[in-house]
Design a protein around this motif. Structure first.
Motif, mmCIF file in Angstrom:
data_model
loop_
_atom_site.group_PDB
_atom_site.id
_atom_site.type_symbol
_atom_site.label_atom_id
_atom_site.label_comp_id
_atom_site.label_asym_id
_atom_site.label_seq_id
_atom_site.Cartn_x
_atom_site.Cartn_y
_atom_site.Cartn_z
ATOM 1 N N ARG A 183 0.794 -1.229 0.000
ATOM 2 C CA ARG A 183 0.000 0.000 0.000
ATOM 3 C C ARG A 183 0.827 1.280 0.000
ATOM 4 O O ARG A 183 0.338 2.323 -0.456
ATOM 5 N N VAL A 184 2.034 1.245 0.531
ATOM 6 C CA VAL A 184 2.878 2.442 0.502
ATOM 7 C C VAL A 184 3.590 2.492 -0.846
ATOM 8 O O VAL A 184 4.193 1.495 -1.269
ATOM 9 N N PRO A 185 3.545 3.614 -1.565
ATOM 10 C CA PRO A 185 4.180 3.696 -2.885
ATOM 11 C C PRO A 185 5.676 3.386 -2.826
ATOM 12 O O PRO A 185 6.383 3.831 -1.915
ATOM 13 N N ALA A 186 6.147 2.603 -3.783
ATOM 14 C CA ALA A 186 7.577 2.285 -3.863
ATOM 15 C C ALA A 186 8.372 3.534 -4.225
ATOM 16 O O ALA A 186 7.927 4.372 -5.013
ATOM 17 N N GLY A 187 9.574 3.654 -3.647
ATOM 18 C CA GLY A 187 10.457 4.765 -3.964
ATOM 19 C C GLY A 187 9.985 6.106 -3.443
ATOM 20 O O GLY A 187 10.468 7.161 -3.889
ATOM 21 N N LEU A 188 9.037 6.105 -2.503
ATOM 22 C CA LEU A 188 8.477 7.351 -1.994
ATOM 23 C C LEU A 188 9.525 8.124 -1.195
ATOM 24 O O LEU A 188 10.111 7.607 -0.248
ATOM 25 N N ARG A 189 9.768 9.373 -1.589
ATOM 26 C CA ARG A 189 10.721 10.232 -0.893
ATOM 27 C C ARG A 189 10.182 11.652 -0.862
ATOM 28 O O ARG A 189 9.458 12.078 -1.746
ATOM 29 N N PHE A 190 10.557 12.390 0.172
ATOM 30 C CA PHE A 190 10.260 13.807 0.260
ATOM 31 C C PHE A 190 11.584 14.547 0.377
ATOM 32 O O PHE A 190 12.654 13.942 0.292
ATOM 33 N N GLU A 191 11.511 15.852 0.540
ATOM 34 C CA GLU A 191 12.748 16.603 0.760
ATOM 35 C C GLU A 191 13.446 16.000 1.980
ATOM 36 O O GLU A 191 12.881 15.989 3.086
ATOM 37 N N PRO A 192 14.635 15.440 1.807
ATOM 38 C CA PRO A 192 15.241 14.674 2.891
ATOM 39 C C PRO A 192 15.638 15.546 4.072
ATOM 40 O O PRO A 192 16.070 16.684 3.913
ATOM 41 N N VAL A 193 15.449 14.990 5.272
ATOM 42 C CA VAL A 193 15.964 15.630 6.465
ATOM 43 C C VAL A 193 17.261 14.924 6.849
ATOM 44 O O VAL A 193 17.482 13.764 6.507
ATOM 45 N N THR A 194 18.113 15.638 7.542
ATOM 46 C CA THR A 194 19.436 15.125 7.868
ATOM 47 C C THR A 194 19.723 15.345 9.346
ATOM 48 O O THR A 194 18.958 15.988 10.074
ATOM 49 N N LEU A 195 20.871 14.822 9.765
ATOM 50 C CA LEU A 195 21.311 15.061 11.131
ATOM 51 C C LEU A 195 21.557 16.556 11.374
ATOM 52 O O LEU A 195 21.403 17.036 12.502
ATOM 53 N N ARG A 196 21.886 17.294 10.306
ATOM 54 C CA ARG A 196 22.055 18.737 10.456
ATOM 55 C C ARG A 196 20.721 19.405 10.776
ATOM 56 O O ARG A 196 20.662 20.327 11.600
ATOM 57 N N ASP A 197 19.628 18.945 10.127
ATOM 58 C CA ASP A 197 18.308 19.470 10.454
ATOM 59 C C ASP A 197 17.970 19.201 11.917
ATOM 60 O O ASP A 197 17.405 20.060 12.607
ATOM 61 N N LEU A 198 18.301 17.994 12.385
ATOM 62 C CA LEU A 198 18.061 17.665 13.783
ATOM 63 C C LEU A 198 18.834 18.614 14.693
ATOM 64 O O LEU A 198 18.299 19.130 15.675
ATOM 65 N N ARG A 199 20.091 18.857 14.352
ATOM 66 C CA ARG A 199 20.913 19.772 15.157
ATOM 67 C C ARG A 199 20.315 21.171 15.165
ATOM 68 O O ARG A 199 20.244 21.827 16.209
ATOM 69 N N ASP A 200 19.859 21.640 13.992
ATOM 70 C CA ASP A 200 19.297 22.991 13.908
ATOM 71 C C ASP A 200 18.019 23.118 14.739
ATOM 72 O O ASP A 200 17.800 24.120 15.420
ATOM 73 N N VAL A 201 17.160 22.096 14.653
ATOM 74 C CA VAL A 201 15.920 22.136 15.423
ATOM 75 C C VAL A 201 16.222 22.133 16.921
ATOM 76 O O VAL A 201 15.623 22.886 17.700
ATOM 77 N N LEU A 202 17.164 21.295 17.331
ATOM 78 C CA LEU A 202 17.528 21.237 18.747
ATOM 79 C C LEU A 202 18.085 22.564 19.243
ATOM 80 O O LEU A 202 18.000 22.880 20.437
ATOM 81 N N GLY A 203 18.653 23.347 18.313
ATOM 82 C CA GLY A 203 19.216 24.642 18.686
ATOM 83 C C GLY A 203 18.212 25.772 18.755
ATOM 84 O O GLY A 203 18.551 26.878 19.202
ATOM 85 N N GLU A 204 16.984 25.542 18.305
ATOM 86 C CA GLU A 204 15.949 26.577 18.353
ATOM 87 C C GLU A 204 15.178 26.456 19.662
ATOM 88 O O GLU A 204 14.262 25.643 19.795
ATOM 89 N N GLY A 205 15.573 27.276 20.624
ATOM 90 C CA GLY A 205 15.027 27.152 21.971
ATOM 91 C C GLY A 205 13.526 27.294 22.048
ATOM 92 O O GLY A 205 12.846 26.518 22.742
ATOM 93 N N ARG A 206 12.960 28.248 21.332
ATOM 94 C CA ARG A 206 11.515 28.468 21.414
ATOM 95 C C ARG A 206 10.733 27.323 20.777
ATOM 96 O O ARG A 206 9.671 26.912 21.281
ATOM 97 N N LEU A 207 11.257 26.783 19.669
ATOM 98 C CA LEU A 207 10.601 25.634 19.045
ATOM 99 C C LEU A 207 10.682 24.408 19.960
ATOM 100 O O LEU A 207 9.716 23.661 20.111
ATOM 101 N N MET A 208 11.838 24.204 20.568
ATOM 102 C CA MET A 208 11.983 23.066 21.468
ATOM 103 C C MET A 208 11.116 23.218 22.717
ATOM 104 O O MET A 208 10.645 22.225 23.282
ATOM 105 N N LEU A 209 10.880 24.452 23.148
ATOM 106 C CA LEU A 209 9.988 24.667 24.277
ATOM 107 C C LEU A 209 8.564 24.243 23.917
ATOM 108 O O LEU A 209 7.843 23.672 24.750
ATOM 109 N N ALA A 210 8.174 24.503 22.658
ATOM 110 C CA ALA A 210 6.858 24.059 22.195
ATOM 111 C C ALA A 210 6.795 22.535 22.154
ATOM 112 O O ALA A 210 5.793 21.928 22.567
#
Length: 391
Positions: A183-210
């Motif tokens: 049922r899930v389409p083969a080869g399905l991909r979106f704009e990839p997230v990376t460990l750098r995205d994780l690092r950036d999100v963790l660095g946004e204090g107000r977003l992490m507070l939410a």
């Protein structure tokens, strides 16, 4: 960009898989007494299985989601379910509590991959004006696990033994692998997230507070929920059937809360919805310290408590997806991690309360937690970062 899809069974498939994960993750609540009796453990020691799962999920989910960001979504979803089912199979033959803790870590890794990725797939393959509805549908499986799976798991554990409860997870989990692959389409991909995205999100204090509000709110619930079975046994004299029935009532409240929370969020906005939910919890949770109550009154209390507890999910996720933009998979993984981090902290605090003040202190302790969640919500809402584009 949103990629339209035509398979009407995709969302139900993801929801069914979440149902299996909900049974395996939360079913331990109904296993506290039979598993403890079999292994000569106290309720607090048995409850730590939930804590181990929660901590492992909180650590592994965002890391695994970011690390596998460029792998096809179908493969990742299938791998997550396979790991979860394998963990349940190993739990059946686990000789002791240490081995069970190991299987809980594996289960947390599988669930930590599947659930946030499933939410991302549902959101990205749905028109923007239907994303909240799609998310609610995907998480409906987790809600239904509270209605059917957790009470059934508890009944099986009391009747046939706790190992059979893990067998239930294996039996309903194996067909999910076929469903995902077809049922899930083969080869399905979106704009990839990376460990750098994780690092950036963790660095946004107000977003992490939410994001952290999720941990605060869920932690409040698990102060009580982790030990609801021994509490009802000690104060109400309930055994297998009484506990399973009350867990079913809680599940019905969860379904109602999932629906009402989504409606309220669309109608009044996430902030009003979450504020009302916190106020409900602050009002009803302390009543659990007044047990015993007449059974009918207890049914109403459990229903309202569960309804309020599950009304928060749609509003909080809509809030975070709006803030996250293309980094939604990472933020949803962190949100899922926050759920289990809150569960770990809440169950640990519940254990401390039991050891120091006794089981009847759980309601008052959880009530204080609900007040803290309301303060957290107010502060994080005032400091809310600007929303990012969602496409």
């Amino acid at each position: 960009m949103t990629q339209p899809h035509s398979d009407r069974l995709l969302i139900p498939t993801l929801s069914v898989c979440n149902f299996v994960i909900g049974v395996g993750a939360f079913g331990i609540i109904g296993l506290v007494e039979p598993l403890g009796a079999d292994m000569n453990l106290t309720p607090v020691q048995t409850g730590q299985l939930l804590t181990v799962y929660a901590v492992a999920y909180a650590i592994l989910s965002p890391l695994l989601v970011a690390y596998t960001g460029q792998v096809g979504r179908r493969r990742i979803l299938a791998a997550g379910v396979a790991m979860f089912v394998a963990a349940a199979a190993l739990s059946i033959v686990a000789p002791g509590i240490m081995a069970l803790n190991g299987t809980r870590v594996l289960a947390a890794a599988g669930a930590g991959l599947f659930t946030p990725i499933a939410a991302t797939v549902a959101a990205m393959l749905s028109p923007e004006d239907q994303r909240a509805k799609a998310l609610a549908a995907v998480f409906f499986g987790l809600t239904m696990s509270q209605v059917v799976g957790v009470p059934a798991s508890s009944w099986i554990a009391y009747t046939f033994g706790w190992r059979w409860a893990f067998g239930l997870v294996v039996a309903v989990g194996l067909p999910c692998l076929w469903l995902i692959w077809t049922r899930v389409p083969a080869g399905l991909r979106f704009e990839p997230v990376t460990l750098r995205d994780l690092r950036d999100v963790l660095g946004e204090g107000r977003l992490m507070l939410a994001v952290a509000f999720t941990a605060t709110f869920i932690g409040t619930q698990y102060i009580l929920f982790t030990y609801i079975a021994p509490l009802l046994s000690a104060t109400m004299g309930f055994g297998r059937d009484g506990i399973a029935f009350m867990l079913m009532i809680a599940g019905v409240g969860a379904v109602a809360g999932n629906v009402i929370g989504g409606y309220m969020s669309d109608r009044f906005g996430w902030r009003v919805t979450l504020t009302i939910v916190c106020l409900i919890q602050a009002s009803v949770l302390p009543v659990f310290s007044l047990l015993p109550l007449p059974p009918v009154a207890l049914m109403v209390l459990v229903f309202i408590w569960s309804l309020g507890s599950w009304s928060f999910m749609a509003a909080q996720q809509t809030r975070l997806i709006t803030l996250a933009g293309h980094r939604a998979p990472v933020v949803l993984a962190l949100n899922a991690a926050a759920i289990y981090l809150g569960a770990a902290v809440g169950s640990s605090l519940g254990g401390v309360l039991i050891n120091t003040l006794g089981l009847v202190s759980l309601g008052i302790g959880a009530g204080f937690g609900a007040v803290l969640a309301l303060v957290h919500l107010t502060l994080s809402a005032r400091l809310e970062p600007l929303a990012r584009p969602t496409s």
